[in-house]
Enzyme design. Structure first.
Site: not given
Length: 299
Positions: A123, A174
């Site tokens: 992330d 992402r």
């Protein structure tokens, strides 16, 4: 406007009320609850990525505990044969303590995931960690650990350069808007300019033949993405849509029904409050439910 004012007032709302409203966005506090949530998503045609809540860890002991928890999640994914990967925040694994200490922690997690043929997403956090996160990603790949990727935030002005650089590594990405508060000199701030940059970056990712996780709940961007996919004739092994647990479930189901791959971010753990407040601030209309709950007991 009322919802936005409520969202800004969340820090003074009792935690019990925030918890009641945010339950739909968090799988629970235990691994078993996360497993059960992913099993339901799998039955509905979606895959998951499980995230152990926690970030900005300041002690080696806590970082080691977070590392063990992530390893335990991978074991649960294997045992239950879940269609799910794992998401990790590097600050929870010790990035604020020591870079090498953090790297060893994340390397162990990614290596275990590779053994069981699962995927780990690094992330992206706020701007002090952007370059460090990409560097760790590249180091992992250089050691043969290719079952990982990074997140690119559309509001960051550097993101186009990052994508062009990552394309040379054969990375998958992402793509999300980004939720942290950043200075205007390094980040777009307006809603429309963030949307416009997201579109530019998505086109670039497709142009570079990179696999992309289209992470958004924004109808403008969802419609744009579907139009680009149709125009380019892309098969669904080139992309997936990604959403948060409990958000826009009807839209999620419609995308799955239309034949698109869908991945749901499934957070769990004891550190639910910080995550909940960020999610509710990001979605002011949801914060309005808290206002109602304060006067109805959460009914």
């Amino acid at each position: 406007m009322l919802n936005q004012l409520i969202a800004k007032s969340l820090p003074i709302v009792p935690k019990a009320i925030v918890r009641q409203v945010s339950n739909r966005y968090i799988a629970g506090e235990t691994i078993q609850e996360a497993v059960q949530t992913v099993q339901k998503l799998n039955k509905a045609g979606a895959v998951g990525t499980i995230d152990v809540l926690g970030e900005f860890v300041s002690s080696c002991t806590q970082a080691e505990q977070e590392t063990v928890m992530s390893s335990n999640v991978l074991e649960a994914i294997r045992q239950h044969d879940l269609k799910s990967g794992l998401s990790v925040k590097l600050t929870s694994l010790g990035l604020d303590i020591d870079d090498e200490f953090c790297y060893n922690n994340v390397r162990g997690i990614v290596a275990k995931a590779q053994e069981i043929k699962r995927f780990v997403r690094l992330d992206m956090e706020n701007s002090p960690y952007t370059t460090k996160t990409i560097d760790i990603y590249r180091r992992l790949r250089s050691e043969g650990l290719t079952n990982t990727d990074v997140v690119i935030q559309a509001y960051m002005r550097r993101s186009e350069d990052d994508i062009r650089s990552l394309a040379k590594d054969g990375a998958s990405v992402r793509l999300c808007k980004g939720i942290y508060i950043e200075p205007e000199d390094i980040a777009f701030r307006g809603r429309e300019e963030v949307q416009d940059n997201y579109k530019r970056l998505l086109r670039l990712l497709f142009d570079q033949n990179m696999y992309v996780g289209i992470a958004t709940h924004d109808d403008v961007l969802l419609d744009f993405a579907q139009e680009e996919i149709a125009k380019r004739g892309l098969s669904n092994d080139r992309y997936e849509f990604q959403m948060l647990l409990g958000v826009r479930e009807q839209k999620r189901d419609a995308l799955v029904k239309a034949g698109h791959k869908m991945r749901i971010y499934v957070p769990f753990g004891h550190d639910w409050y910080g995550y909940s407040v960020r999610r509710l601030k990001e979605n002011p209309e949801v914060a309005g439910h808290i206002f109602k709950a304060m006067f109805t007991g959460g009914r």
